[in-house]
Design an enzyme around this catalytic site. Structure first.
Site, PDB file in Angstrom:
ATOM      1  N   GLY A 178      28.712 -34.815 -42.705  1.00  0.00           N
ATOM      2  CA  GLY A 178      28.966 -33.614 -43.498  1.00  0.00           C
ATOM      3  C   GLY A 178      29.701 -33.881 -44.796  1.00  0.00           C
ATOM      4  O   GLY A 178      30.197 -32.959 -45.436  1.00  0.00           O
ATOM      5  N   LEU A 179      29.779 -35.149 -45.210  1.00  0.00           N
ATOM      6  CA  LEU A 179      30.522 -35.486 -46.429  1.00  0.00           C
ATOM      7  C   LEU A 179      29.593 -35.823 -47.604  1.00  0.00           C
ATOM      8  O   LEU A 179      30.020 -36.416 -48.597  1.00  0.00           O
ATOM      9  CB  LEU A 179      31.490 -36.643 -46.150  1.00  0.00           C
ATOM     10  CG  LEU A 179      32.561 -36.359 -45.081  1.00  0.00           C
ATOM     11  CD1 LEU A 179      33.470 -37.560 -44.884  1.00  0.00           C
ATOM     12  CD2 LEU A 179      33.387 -35.118 -45.435  1.00  0.00           C
ATOM     13  N   SER A 193      26.832 -37.793 -47.687  1.00  0.00           N
ATOM     14  CA  SER A 193      26.373 -39.180 -47.817  1.00  0.00           C
ATOM     15  C   SER A 193      24.954 -39.276 -48.390  1.00  0.00           C
ATOM     16  O   SER A 193      24.697 -40.070 -49.294  1.00  0.00           O
ATOM     17  CB  SER A 193      26.446 -39.858 -46.444  1.00  0.00           C
ATOM     18  OG  SER A 193      25.717 -41.037 -46.440  1.00  0.00           O
ATOM     19  N   SER A 194      24.032 -38.452 -47.888  1.00  0.00           N
ATOM     20  CA  SER A 194      22.638 -38.595 -48.354  1.00  0.00           C
ATOM     21  C   SER A 194      22.539 -38.272 -49.842  1.00  0.00           C
ATOM     22  O   SER A 194      21.892 -39.007 -50.603  1.00  0.00           O
ATOM     23  CB  SER A 194      21.670 -37.735 -47.531  1.00  0.00           C
ATOM     24  OG  SER A 194      21.878 -36.365 -47.771  1.00  0.00           O
ATOM     25  N   ALA A 195      23.202 -37.217 -50.294  1.00  0.00           N
ATOM     26  CA  ALA A 195      23.138 -36.867 -51.722  1.00  0.00           C
ATOM     27  C   ALA A 195      23.847 -37.916 -52.578  1.00  0.00           C
ATOM     28  O   ALA A 195      23.389 -38.254 -53.674  1.00  0.00           O
ATOM     29  CB  ALA A 195      23.759 -35.488 -51.955  1.00  0.00           C
ATOM     30  N   ALA A 196      24.966 -38.454 -52.064  1.00  0.00           N
ATOM     31  CA  ALA A 196      25.716 -39.451 -52.840  1.00  0.00           C
ATOM     32  C   ALA A 196      24.914 -40.744 -52.973  1.00  0.00           C
ATOM     33  O   ALA A 196      24.839 -41.337 -54.065  1.00  0.00           O
ATOM     34  CB  ALA A 196      27.069 -39.721 -52.188  1.00  0.00           C
ATOM     35  N   ASP A 221      25.256 -29.922 -52.376  1.00  0.00           N
ATOM     36  CA  ASP A 221      25.616 -31.340 -52.214  1.00  0.00           C
ATOM     37  C   ASP A 221      25.194 -32.135 -53.456  1.00  0.00           C
ATOM     38  O   ASP A 221      25.955 -32.967 -53.959  1.00  0.00           O
ATOM     39  CB  ASP A 221      24.933 -31.948 -50.976  1.00  0.00           C
ATOM     40  CG  ASP A 221      25.531 -31.417 -49.677  1.00  0.00           C
ATOM     41  OD1 ASP A 221      26.262 -30.418 -49.734  1.00  0.00           O
ATOM     42  OD2 ASP A 221      25.259 -32.006 -48.624  1.00  0.00           O
ATOM     43  N   PRO A 250      30.775 -42.150 -44.779  1.00  0.00           N
ATOM     44  CA  PRO A 250      30.095 -42.238 -43.485  1.00  0.00           C
ATOM     45  C   PRO A 250      28.847 -41.351 -43.464  1.00  0.00           C
ATOM     46  O   PRO A 250      28.884 -40.222 -43.971  1.00  0.00           O
ATOM     47  CB  PRO A 250      31.150 -41.739 -42.485  1.00  0.00           C
ATOM     48  CG  PRO A 250      32.107 -40.936 -43.288  1.00  0.00           C
ATOM     49  CD  PRO A 250      32.094 -41.472 -44.681  1.00  0.00           C
TER      50      PRO A 250
END
Ligand code: MEV
Length: 334
Positions: A123-124, A126-129, A170, A119
């Site tokens: 804070g998980l 997402s942008s870096a992944a 991240d 999502p």
């Protein structure tokens, strides 16, 4: 939106010709996973150490292939020509352009598709992944692979577009397969003495990392003594936590997590929705719970006593209003 020529090329990019593909092949895939920060968000921006864990249930897969016409992007946020992609895709486009620039093909037209279960703005990572998966796919479509440092630099180029001066935590963690200790810009594996079962609960409120990072910076300017003392304590908690993780000392880990949540609230990155789920988690038997990531929304990370209680904890958090709940286990050596 940033023009392709504005994208800095990683100064010492070390790229290799892919052994499993070539530019003549139809395309390439890149993958990365979600992360949760166990302890050290925000403090890590000021040089303190942090510990993060991969969240295996959530991931991103990107595919890139040479386009027959102008390049197109396909994702849940947008389907259409890359040239007309909206500004909210700036991070993804920066990742794509950084990879193309590093490959020496800044003007290459690619069709890129992104499939993500991470999502956004929670804070998980997402942008870096997404950036990591896109960069790997774009380089692959150019017949190249990058070493870890070059990948990191390219992801960081995109992360800077996301929130100014990212610590690199991240960018490192979304490509890690196990719990990591982050210090001085580098990661190393964390020894894990016993299985640790975490429940992650989404408040449904969008996290605002850029604002949260700016708020801590402002507070540090106006009240340096109090903020430095909180950052020091977060650093000490991370150091203690590393030992506790290595011995499987769950109660101590939980206590450190809960203390970190209090300190993060004191830094101004909390949110009532986060507090609500933290309280629901501890009332539901969690050994400790805290916000994870940038804060001001996003997710709560709670440590369960074991797999069976994680199940009950997930139910409890759902009943308390969590928009989504995931369980992730960090496996111990035993
Ligand atoms: C965001 O996931 C983590 C922060 O510490 C920012 C950073 O490390 O760059 C808030």
């Amino acid at each position: 939106m940033t023009a392709p020529t504005d994208v800095p090329i990683a100064p010492d990019a070390r790229l290799h010709v892919a052994t499993h593909g070539s530019a003549a092949e139809p395309g390439a895939t890149g993958r990365a996973g979600a992360k949760a920060i166990l302890l050290g968000e925000h403090a890590v921006v000021y040089g303190r150490p942090a510990i993060a864990i991969p969240v295996r249930a959530l991931g991103v897969e990107a595919h890139a292939r040479p386009a027959t016409g102008p390049g197109r992007l396909s994702s849940t946020l947008y389907h259409g020509p890359i040239a007309q992609a909206p500004d909210r895709l700036n991070v993804t486009l920066t990742a794509m352009r950084a990879a193309l620039a590093a490959a020496g093909k800044p003007d290459a037209a690619l069709d890129i598709s992104i499939d993500s279960s991470v999502p956004a703005e929670r804070g998980l990572g997402s942008s870096a992944a997404v950036s990591a998966a896109v960069i790997e796919a774009v380089l692959g479509a150019c017949g190249l692979t990058a070493d870890d440092e070059t990948m990191h630099e390219l992801i960081q180029t995109a992360e800077r577009a996301a929130h100014g001066a990212p610590s690199g935590l991240d960018a490192r963690t979304v490509r890690a397969r196990a719990a990591v200790w982050f210090d001085g810009g580098r990661i190393e594996p964390v020894a894990v003495g016993d299985d640790l079962v975490f429940v992650i609960a989404d408040t449904g409120v969008r996290g605002r990392t850029r604002e949260a990072v700016a708020a801590v910076a402002e507070r540090r300017e106006s009240d340096p003594r109090r903020v430095e003392s909180a950052l020091d304590e977060l650093g000490e908690l991370a150091t203690a936590l590393r030992d506790d993780v290595s011995t499987g000392a769950r109660d101590a880990i939980g206590r450190s997590m809960s203390r970190a949540h209090v300190l993060l609230n004191g830094l101004g990155v909390g949110d009532p929705a986060l507090d609500h789920l933290v309280h629901a988690a501890t009332a539901g038997g969690a050994l400790g719970a805290k916000l994870t990531g940038g804060g001001r929304g996003g997710c709560v990370l709670a440590l369960a006593r074991d797999a069976a209680s994680a199940h009950d904890l997930s139910d409890r958090l759902t009943r308390a209003g969590a928009a989504a709940v995931w369980t992730t286990t960090v496996e111990g050596a035993a």
